[in-house]
Design a protein around this motif. Structure first.
Motif, PDB file in Angstrom:
ATOM      1  N   HIS A 125      38.091  39.779  46.415  1.00  0.00           N
ATOM      2  CA  HIS A 125      38.672  39.405  47.530  1.00  0.00           C
ATOM      3  C   HIS A 125      37.888  38.003  48.162  1.00  0.00           C
ATOM      4  O   HIS A 125      38.581  37.446  48.750  1.00  0.00           O
ATOM      5  CB  HIS A 125      38.344  40.614  48.568  1.00  0.00           C
ATOM      6  CG  HIS A 125      39.250  42.024  48.145  1.00  0.00           C
ATOM      7  ND1 HIS A 125      40.483  41.735  48.186  1.00  0.00           N
ATOM      8  CD2 HIS A 125      38.706  42.954  47.576  1.00  0.00           C
ATOM      9  CE1 HIS A 125      41.086  42.894  47.787  1.00  0.00           C
ATOM     10  NE2 HIS A 125      40.006  43.646  47.444  1.00  0.00           N
ATOM     11  N   ASP A 126      36.937  37.961  47.759  1.00  0.00           N
ATOM     12  CA  ASP A 126      35.881  36.733  48.318  1.00  0.00           C
ATOM     13  C   ASP A 126      36.471  35.460  47.571  1.00  0.00           C
ATOM     14  O   ASP A 126      36.299  35.336  46.407  1.00  0.00           O
ATOM     15  CB  ASP A 126      34.496  37.004  48.007  1.00  0.00           C
ATOM     16  CG  ASP A 126      33.596  35.997  48.530  1.00  0.00           C
ATOM     17  OD1 ASP A 126      33.260  34.931  48.067  1.00  0.00           O
ATOM     18  OD2 ASP A 126      33.358  36.163  49.803  1.00  0.00           O
ATOM     19  N   LYS A 127      36.816  34.366  48.195  1.00  0.00           N
ATOM     20  CA  LYS A 127      37.448  33.182  47.775  1.00  0.00           C
ATOM     21  C   LYS A 127      36.162  32.398  47.070  1.00  0.00           C
ATOM     22  O   LYS A 127      36.749  32.039  45.739  1.00  0.00           O
ATOM     23  CB  LYS A 127      37.496  32.429  49.119  1.00  0.00           C
ATOM     24  CG  LYS A 127      38.831  32.966  49.832  1.00  0.00           C
ATOM     25  CD  LYS A 127      40.080  33.044  49.133  1.00  0.00           C
ATOM     26  CE  LYS A 127      41.252  33.638  49.995  1.00  0.00           C
ATOM     27  NZ  LYS A 127      42.530  33.942  49.371  1.00  0.00           N
ATOM     28  N   GLU A 128      34.990  32.234  47.305  1.00  0.00           N
ATOM     29  CA  GLU A 128      33.928  31.793  46.508  1.00  0.00           C
ATOM     30  C   GLU A 128      33.955  32.374  45.337  1.00  0.00           C
ATOM     31  O   GLU A 128      33.807  31.821  44.310  1.00  0.00           O
ATOM     32  CB  GLU A 128      32.677  31.740  47.338  1.00  0.00           C
ATOM     33  CG  GLU A 128      32.712  31.048  48.659  1.00  0.00           C
ATOM     34  CD  GLU A 128      31.278  30.603  49.249  1.00  0.00           C
ATOM     35  OE1 GLU A 128      30.247  31.267  48.607  1.00  0.00           O
ATOM     36  OE2 GLU A 128      31.346  29.679  50.309  1.00  0.00           O
ATOM     37  N   LYS A 129      33.836  33.796  45.252  1.00  0.00           N
ATOM     38  CA  LYS A 129      33.763  34.580  43.970  1.00  0.00           C
ATOM     39  C   LYS A 129      34.784  34.324  43.144  1.00  0.00           C
ATOM     40  O   LYS A 129      34.909  34.548  41.975  1.00  0.00           O
ATOM     41  CB  LYS A 129      33.344  35.907  44.236  1.00  0.00           C
ATOM     42  CG  LYS A 129      32.116  36.318  44.866  1.00  0.00           C
ATOM     43  CD  LYS A 129      31.982  37.785  45.055  1.00  0.00           C
ATOM     44  CE  LYS A 129      30.423  37.860  45.800  1.00  0.00           C
ATOM     45  NZ  LYS A 129      30.131  39.258  45.809  1.00  0.00           N
ATOM     46  N   GLN A 130      36.240  34.096  43.831  1.00  0.00           N
ATOM     47  CA  GLN A 130      37.355  34.066  43.068  1.00  0.00           C
ATOM     48  C   GLN A 130      37.008  32.396  42.307  1.00  0.00           C
ATOM     49  O   GLN A 130      37.523  32.576  41.002  1.00  0.00           O
ATOM     50  CB  GLN A 130      38.743  33.803  43.982  1.00  0.00           C
ATOM     51  CG  GLN A 130      39.067  35.143  44.344  1.00  0.00           C
ATOM     52  CD  GLN A 130      40.368  35.037  45.069  1.00  0.00           C
ATOM     53  OE1 GLN A 130      40.961  34.133  45.261  1.00  0.00           O
ATOM     54  NE2 GLN A 130      40.858  36.125  45.477  1.00  0.00           N
TER      55      GLN A 130
END
Length: 248
Positions: free
Chosen positions: A86-91
């Motif tokens: 869900h986290d954009k940076e982790k994506q």
């Protein structure tokens, strides 16, 4: 209260009437959505028309960017265990890790940009070469890390072409990297593929404009020798020819 009859209890005429009503509602909804979209575009055009000169161009770009953001959908990315990130940076980290593993080979060192002592090119890049290449670049393309578009370089004319040539020549003379290997990685879902697995993403890399110019100049220089090297049966990826020539 009137109870609804089960569908098997309806006559053929009643079922046909219900289908016609549903189709009519669906068509009316589609027409209304198209009308709302057209009205939105008309309002955008009206706002852009309030500006004049170069300000109109910037206003149009801003409006188009906002429209594209409205249509953009959130991307679904899975981790190695198949769970949604869900986290954009982790994506972004997961996508970068996936394609880095695809395009790199363990134990193989990257090619060094320079070798030997610093020296000038045997045939320095000329402003005429850059100018000819820039004229063939397509407009409307997304920019890379240098944030320079083809339109800007075209508008700068021969002065801009001379500047690019000087920068590239100076890079080789001094062995100073231009960071032309940098780029923005954009992942696009493959059509018809399930959302989530990173293997169902197509990588698009936005490169710097100088890299594109240097690549095209290099291609222009080596093309005559490459054409003499290739056989007459080779038609793919050649100027003026295609694989259909093989069929004929």
């Amino acid at each position: 209260m009137e109870l609804l009859k089960p569908t098997h209890a309806l006559s053929d005429d009643q079922r046909n009437n219900i289908k016609k009503k549903l189709n009519r509602i669906s068509h009316e909804r589609r027409r209304r959505m198209q009308q709302i979209e057209a009205e939105k575009h008309e309002r955008v055009v009206a706002r852009v028309e309030l500006y004049h000169g170069s300000a109109k161009m910037f206003a149009a770009v801003k409006e188009l960017k906002e429209l594209s953001q409205e249509k953009r959908k959130d991307m679904i990315v899975h981790d190695k265990d198949g769970e949604v990130i869900h986290d954009k940076e982790k994506q972004a980290e997961a996508i970068a890790e996936h394609f880095h593993a695809q395009f790199t080979k363990p134990g193989v060192n990257p090619i060094q940009m320079f070798s030997g002592s610093a020296r000038s090119l045997n045939i320095p890049l000329t402003s005429e070469e850059v100018h000819q290449v820039v004229a063939k670049l397509k407009n409307g393309k997304s920019v890379g890390p240098d944030e320079i578009s083809a339109e800007v370089l075209k508008a700068s004319g021969r002065e801009g072409a001379q500047l690019v040539a000087d920068v590239v020549n100076m890079s080789f003379t001094r062995h100073e990297p231009l960071k032309i290997g940098d780029g923005f990685l954009c992942a696009i879902p493959k059509p018809g593929k399930p959302a989530g697995p990173r293997s169902n993403l197509r990588p698009i890399v936005l490169l710097t404009l100088i890299r594109k110019v240097l690549s095209l100049v290099t291609l222009h220089r080596i093309r005559p020798k490459v054409e003499r090297f290739l056989s007459l049966a080779h038609a793919g990826f050649r100027r003026g020819r295609s694989t259909s020539d093989i069929v004929w």
